[in-house]
Write a protein that holds these residues in place. Structure first.
Motif, short mmCIF file in Angstrom:
data_model
loop_
_atom_site.label_atom_id
_atom_site.label_comp_id
_atom_site.label_asym_id
_atom_site.label_seq_id
_atom_site.Cartn_x
_atom_site.Cartn_y
_atom_site.Cartn_z
N SER A 66 0.83 -1.21 0.00
CA SER A 66 0.00 0.00 0.00
C SER A 66 0.86 1.26 0.00
CB SER A 66 -0.93 0.00 1.21
OG SER A 66 -1.83 -1.09 1.17
N ALA A 67 1.89 1.28 0.86
CA ALA A 67 2.76 2.45 0.94
C ALA A 67 3.57 2.63 -0.34
CB ALA A 67 3.70 2.33 2.14
N LEU A 68 4.10 1.53 -0.89
CA LEU A 68 4.90 1.61 -2.11
C LEU A 68 4.08 2.14 -3.27
CD1 LEU A 68 7.51 1.04 -3.68
CD2 LEU A 68 6.68 -1.31 -4.01
N VAL A 69 2.88 1.58 -3.46
CA VAL A 69 2.02 2.03 -4.54
C VAL A 69 1.59 3.48 -4.33
CG1 VAL A 69 -0.25 1.70 -5.63
CG2 VAL A 69 1.18 -0.28 -5.10
N GLY A 70 1.25 3.83 -3.09
CA GLY A 70 0.80 5.19 -2.79
C GLY A 70 1.85 6.23 -3.08
N TYR A 71 3.09 6.00 -2.62
CA TYR A 71 4.15 6.99 -2.82
C TYR A 71 4.60 7.04 -4.27
CZ TYR A 71 4.53 7.44 2.26
OH TYR A 71 4.26 7.68 3.59
N ALA A 72 4.67 5.88 -4.92
CA ALA A 72 5.06 5.86 -6.34
C ALA A 72 4.05 6.63 -7.18
CB ALA A 72 5.17 4.41 -6.83
N ALA A 73 2.78 6.41 -6.91
CA ALA A 73 1.74 7.13 -7.65
C ALA A 73 1.78 8.62 -7.34
CB ALA A 73 0.36 6.55 -7.31
N LEU A 74 2.11 8.98 -6.09
CA LEU A 74 2.23 10.39 -5.74
C LEU A 74 3.34 11.07 -6.54
CD1 LEU A 74 2.06 11.89 -2.17
CD2 LEU A 74 3.79 12.65 -3.77
N VAL A 75 4.49 10.38 -6.68
CA VAL A 75 5.61 10.94 -7.45
C VAL A 75 5.20 11.12 -8.91
CG1 VAL A 75 7.93 10.47 -8.32
CG2 VAL A 75 7.39 10.04 -5.92
N VAL A 76 4.50 10.12 -9.46
CA VAL A 76 4.04 10.23 -10.85
C VAL A 76 3.09 11.41 -10.99
CG1 VAL A 76 2.69 9.11 -12.67
CG2 VAL A 76 4.37 7.78 -11.36
N ASN A 92 5.25 3.81 11.56
CA ASN A 92 5.60 5.22 11.76
C ASN A 92 6.65 5.69 10.75
OD1 ASN A 92 4.13 6.52 13.97
ND2 ASN A 92 4.99 4.92 15.26
N ALA A 93 7.63 4.83 10.46
CA ALA A 93 8.68 5.20 9.52
C ALA A 93 8.14 5.32 8.09
CB ALA A 93 9.81 4.18 9.57
N LEU A 94 7.25 4.41 7.70
CA LEU A 94 6.73 4.38 6.34
C LEU A 94 5.58 5.36 6.12
CD1 LEU A 94 6.65 0.54 5.59
CD2 LEU A 94 8.14 2.24 4.50
N VAL A 95 4.74 5.52 7.13
CA VAL A 95 3.48 6.24 6.93
C VAL A 95 3.24 7.34 7.96
CG1 VAL A 95 0.97 5.99 6.73
CG2 VAL A 95 2.47 4.16 5.91
N GLY A 96 3.32 7.00 9.24
CA GLY A 96 2.92 7.93 10.28
C GLY A 96 3.68 9.23 10.27
N VAL A 97 5.02 9.16 10.23
CA VAL A 97 5.83 10.38 10.20
C VAL A 97 5.75 11.07 8.84
CG1 VAL A 97 8.19 11.28 10.32
CG2 VAL A 97 7.35 9.72 12.10
N PRO A 98 5.94 10.38 7.72
CA PRO A 98 5.84 11.06 6.42
C PRO A 98 4.50 11.74 6.18
CG PRO A 98 6.88 8.93 6.14
CD PRO A 98 6.38 8.98 7.56
N MET A 99 3.40 11.16 6.67
CA MET A 99 2.09 11.75 6.47
C MET A 99 1.65 12.59 7.67
SD MET A 99 0.05 8.74 4.42
CE MET A 99 -1.34 9.82 4.04
N LEU A 100 2.57 12.82 8.61
CA LEU A 100 2.34 13.67 9.78
C LEU A 100 1.12 13.23 10.59
CD1 LEU A 100 3.16 17.21 8.30
CD2 LEU A 100 4.66 15.61 9.51
N THR A 101 0.93 11.93 10.68
CA THR A 101 -0.10 11.36 11.56
C THR A 101 0.50 10.19 12.33
OG1 THR A 101 -0.90 10.25 9.55
CG2 THR A 101 -2.30 11.98 10.48
N PRO A 102 1.47 10.46 13.20
CA PRO A 102 2.14 9.39 13.93
C PRO A 102 1.19 8.62 14.83
CG PRO A 102 2.71 11.53 14.83
CD PRO A 102 1.98 11.79 13.56
N SER A 103 1.61 7.44 15.22
CA SER A 103 0.73 6.53 15.94
C SER A 103 0.22 7.10 17.25
CB SER A 103 1.46 5.20 16.21
OG SER A 103 2.66 5.40 16.94
N PHE A 104 0.98 8.01 17.90
CA PHE A 104 0.50 8.53 19.18
C PHE A 104 -0.76 9.37 19.04
CE2 PHE A 104 3.72 11.97 18.21
CZ PHE A 104 2.82 13.04 18.14
N MET A 105 -1.09 9.77 17.81
CA MET A 105 -2.32 10.53 17.60
C MET A 105 -3.56 9.67 17.85
SD MET A 105 -1.31 13.62 16.53
CE MET A 105 -2.40 14.44 15.37
N TYR A 106 -3.40 8.35 17.82
CA TYR A 106 -4.52 7.43 18.01
C TYR A 106 -4.37 6.57 19.25
CZ TYR A 106 -8.65 5.86 15.40
OH TYR A 106 -9.94 5.63 14.96
N GLU A 107 -3.13 6.16 19.54
CA GLU A 107 -2.90 5.32 20.71
C GLU A 107 -3.18 6.12 21.99
OE1 GLU A 107 0.36 2.07 20.23
OE2 GLU A 107 1.19 3.93 19.43
N GLY A 108 -3.86 5.50 22.92
CA GLY A 108 -4.24 6.18 24.15
C GLY A 108 -5.45 7.06 23.98
#
Length: 381
Positions: A72-82, A129-145
């Motif tokens: 999902s991440a690979l396809v999403g970022y590749a399509a974003l670059v295109v 977090n490395a693939l999605v949470g930080v790059p998309m500025l929605t890290p896991s702590f926004m939901y955990e807890g």
């Protein structure tokens, strides 16, 4: 979530952006013939069957999680670059649609992270977090807890639920505003992580309000998350610093011309579309009909939630990662997403037509949106 003002937040995948909303008016809806949700008792036969029939489905399968997330991440970022670099308008549009759907799917694994036992999926939170949470500025702590409070029996549907508003009994204008405000989610996240986050680390008086008010994916604007303690706080701060560093880097790359303004605008539009799609999904995840604001039984929570099972096919796109079985998830929140389809088949076959289990399934998105709109149209204003 003190109740002096009433707002709706931008989106569950955003910071606490909000706009004025008269939530108190929701309690004044006319009485109807339906049994109020807080008066619905638990159907013990359904709860017992659901638990007994799915015991062997409770173990998450790491290979499925990692493969699904990675693709999902690979396809999403590749399509974003295109999309961001293509000269042809049609290619930009097609690539943008693919990117939105793939990144949306990858992003929604944040929901699984909030439920799964981390020992059962070693390093998955770190990888996400490395693939999605930080790059998309929605890290896991926004939901955990935060999200776990939505599942608490004494909190669901009440003013202490971070993810609930009685939308079905609010004024009609709240629904389009609820959707449209999510268009600004990427801007809100940039402000949170490029400005408020860094400032809060150097201005101690700012840190608590940033953590309490702007570090949770909540739609209840009165919600204030608890500040983590001990090791959890150290982890929170590490991830927060990582997201802030990325946000500042992104701003610098755009300001310096390394990322062309057109490419940044296309990326911003893709992230806005992800936010809007998630907001639409949120809009139909529940019936939002607990306008009494009282605590509810597990069965009542289930009936106030939504399954959109097969033969509908489009929910696989707009409610991926098991979220098409949102009602079942409220019944069995510990089941991994890849087990929900089989669990639904087993429980549906085992319980007869009179069981409440069959009353939480709906045909698709248009009918659910129409139901909610008709409910709000009963209000003036």
């Amino acid at each position: 979530m003190p109740r002096c003002r009433h707002y709706i937040t931008a989106m569950p995948i955003a910071m606490n952006q909000s706009f004025a909303l008269d939530r108190r008016a929701a309690a004044a809806v006319p009485a109807t013939a339906r049994v109020p949700f807080h008066q619905i008792a638990d159907d013990k036969a359904m709860l017992r069957a659901a638990a007994e029939l799915t015991r062997d489905l409770a173990t998450p399968r790491p290979a499925i999680y990692w493969a699904d997330l990675g693709v999902s991440a690979l396809v999403g970022y590749a399509a974003l670059v295109v999309a961001a670099t293509a000269d042809a308008t049609w290619l930009t549009i097609v690539a943008s649609v693919v990117s939105v759907l793939a990144l949306y799917r990858a992003l929604l694994f944040i929901h699984e992270i909030s439920h799964v036992k981390h020992a059962a999926l070693p390093r998955f939170r770190l990888g996400w977090n490395a693939l999605v949470g930080v790059p998309m500025l929605t890290p896991s702590f926004m939901y955990e807890g935060v999200h776990n409070l939505h599942h608490a029996k004494t909190r669901y549907g009440t003013s202490e639920d971070p993810e609930y508003l009685p939308l079905a009994s609010m004024k009609p204008w709240t629904l389009p505003v609820f959707i449209l405000v999510s268009l600004l989610a990427p801007l809100g996240l940039l402000i949170r992580f490029a400005i408020l986050g860094p400032l809060s680390f150097v201005i101690p008086a700012l840190r608590r309000p940033v953590v309490e008010r702007f570090s949770a994916l909540a739609i209840n604007p009165d919600f204030r998350r608890r500040v983590p303690e001990g090791e959890a706080l150290k982890q929170f701060n590490r991830i927060d610093l990582s997201a802030s560093a990325w946000a500042l880097t992104l701003v610098a790359l755009v300001a310096g011309g390394v990322i062309p303004l057109r490419s940044f605008a296309i990326g911003f539009a893709i992230m806005s579309a992800v936010a809007v799609l998630n907001q639409v999904r949120t809009l139909v995840a529940h019936l939002w009909d607990n306008h009494e604001g009282e605590a509810m039984s597990v069965t009542a929570q289930y009936l106030d939630s939504v399954n959109v099972p097969p033969p509908s096919t489009l929910p696989a796109l707009w409610a991926p990662v098991g979220l098409r079985y949102h009602a079942l998830h409220h019944l069995l929140p510990g089941l991994p997403y890849h087990s929900l389809g089989e669990a639904h088949r087993r429980i549906s076959a085992a319980l007869d037509g009179s069981s409440p289990y069959h009353k939480a399934s709906y045909a698709g998105l248009p009918g659910l949106v129409g139901r909610l709109v008709r409910s709000t149209m009963g209000r003036k204003g």
